[in-house]
Design an enzyme around this catalytic site. Structure first.
Site, PDB file in Angstrom:
ATOM      1  N   GLU A 183     -14.865  14.478 -30.171  1.00 32.89           N
ATOM      2  CA  GLU A 183     -14.162  15.636 -30.753  1.00 32.89           C
ATOM      3  C   GLU A 183     -13.551  16.527 -29.672  1.00 32.89           C
ATOM      4  OE1 GLU A 183     -13.443  15.142 -33.570  1.00 32.89           O
ATOM      5  OE2 GLU A 183     -15.084  13.943 -34.374  1.00 32.89           O
TER       6      GLU A 183
ATOM      7  N   HIS B  21      -6.988   8.627 -31.092  1.00 41.16           N
ATOM      8  CA  HIS B  21      -7.959   7.550 -31.227  1.00 41.16           C
ATOM      9  C   HIS B  21      -7.597   6.368 -30.342  1.00 41.16           C
ATOM     10  CE1 HIS B  21      -9.454   9.251 -35.268  1.00 41.16           C
ATOM     11  NE2 HIS B  21     -10.195   9.647 -34.260  1.00 41.16           N
ATOM     12  N   CYS B  22      -8.641   5.634 -29.955  1.00 40.33           N
ATOM     13  CA  CYS B  22      -8.463   4.499 -29.059  1.00 40.33           C
ATOM     14  C   CYS B  22      -8.934   3.249 -29.797  1.00 40.33           C
ATOM     15  CB  CYS B  22      -9.317   4.743 -27.818  1.00 40.33           C
ATOM     16  SG  CYS B  22      -9.282   3.409 -26.623  1.00 40.33           S
TER      17      CYS B  22
HETATM   18 ZN   LIG Z   1     -11.417  11.190 -34.078  1.00 42.76          ZN
HETATM   19 ZN   LIG Z   2     -10.161   4.749 -24.891  1.00 40.70          ZN
END
Ligand SMILES: [Zn+2]
Ligand SMILES: [Zn+2]
Length: 181
Positions: free
Chosen positions: A132, A141-142
């Site tokens: 967060e 995001h990853c």
């Molecule tokens: Zn997230």
């Molecule tokens: Zn990442």
């Protein structure tokens, strides 16, 4: 966004746990992290039928309690939290308001009918806080399931990821840090 993290405990919470969290977050984000005074949120603030706290309610309460804070405010709560079109969330970050929220409710082993495990709870909480705060500092995001920025929708996904950023997210983070300074 200033590289400063202020942890805001919602209601009574283990001080040792929060101090340990602050230390780990300082190291991850190269930012000063401090535990602020407890913000009292009564059970009457919960949605009566869901018995959960609405994300926006907590975000505005935290921001109202610290209107002048230029860094990121990280609220930690034991309440179960939800947002529109989500049955529950482990946490969320409002980049514009500079407020991140992490709920410990579904990170506790007890929630899944297991024995309480403080160390496991800490590891899970750390991962969600890193995630967060990553958002609060501008990360998305990853797709790397081991990276802290991976979106986890179940406790299995949380357990599977690391409390660190992958190399790519780490680079993005330092770039963002340099832009700020
Ligand atoms: Zn997230
Ligand atoms: Zn990442």
């Amino acid at each position: 966004m200033e590289s400063r993290v202020r942890i805001v405990p919602i209601n009574a919470m283990d001080g040792g746990f929060l101090d340990r969290l602050a230390l780990c977050l300082e190291e991850r984000f190269l930012a000063s992290a401090r535990v602020e005074r407890t913000l009292v949120v009564p059970r009457s603030a919960l949605n009566a039928t869901r018995r959960q706290l609405f994300l926006s309610t907590i975000v505005s309460k935290v921001r109202r309690a610290h209107p002048e804070e230029a860094g990121v405010l990280l609220a930690i709560t034991d309440f179960d939290v939800y947002k529109t079109s989500h049955r529950f969330i482990f946490g969320d970050a409002d980049e514009a308001q500079g407020v991140a929220v992490v709920s410990l409710h579904r990170l506790r082993a007890e929630f899944y009918g297991e024995e309480p495990d403080e160390n496991m709870l800490f590891q899970r909480a750390l991962k969600e806080c890193v995630h967060e705060l990553g958002h609060a500092f501008g990360l998305k995001h990853c797709f790397n399931a081991r990276c802290a920025m991976y979106y986890s929708n179940s406790i299995f996904e949380t357990d599977n990821k690391m409390p660190y950023f992958c190399e790519t997210c780490d680079k993005r983070m330092s770039r963002a840090r340099n832009e700020r300074s």
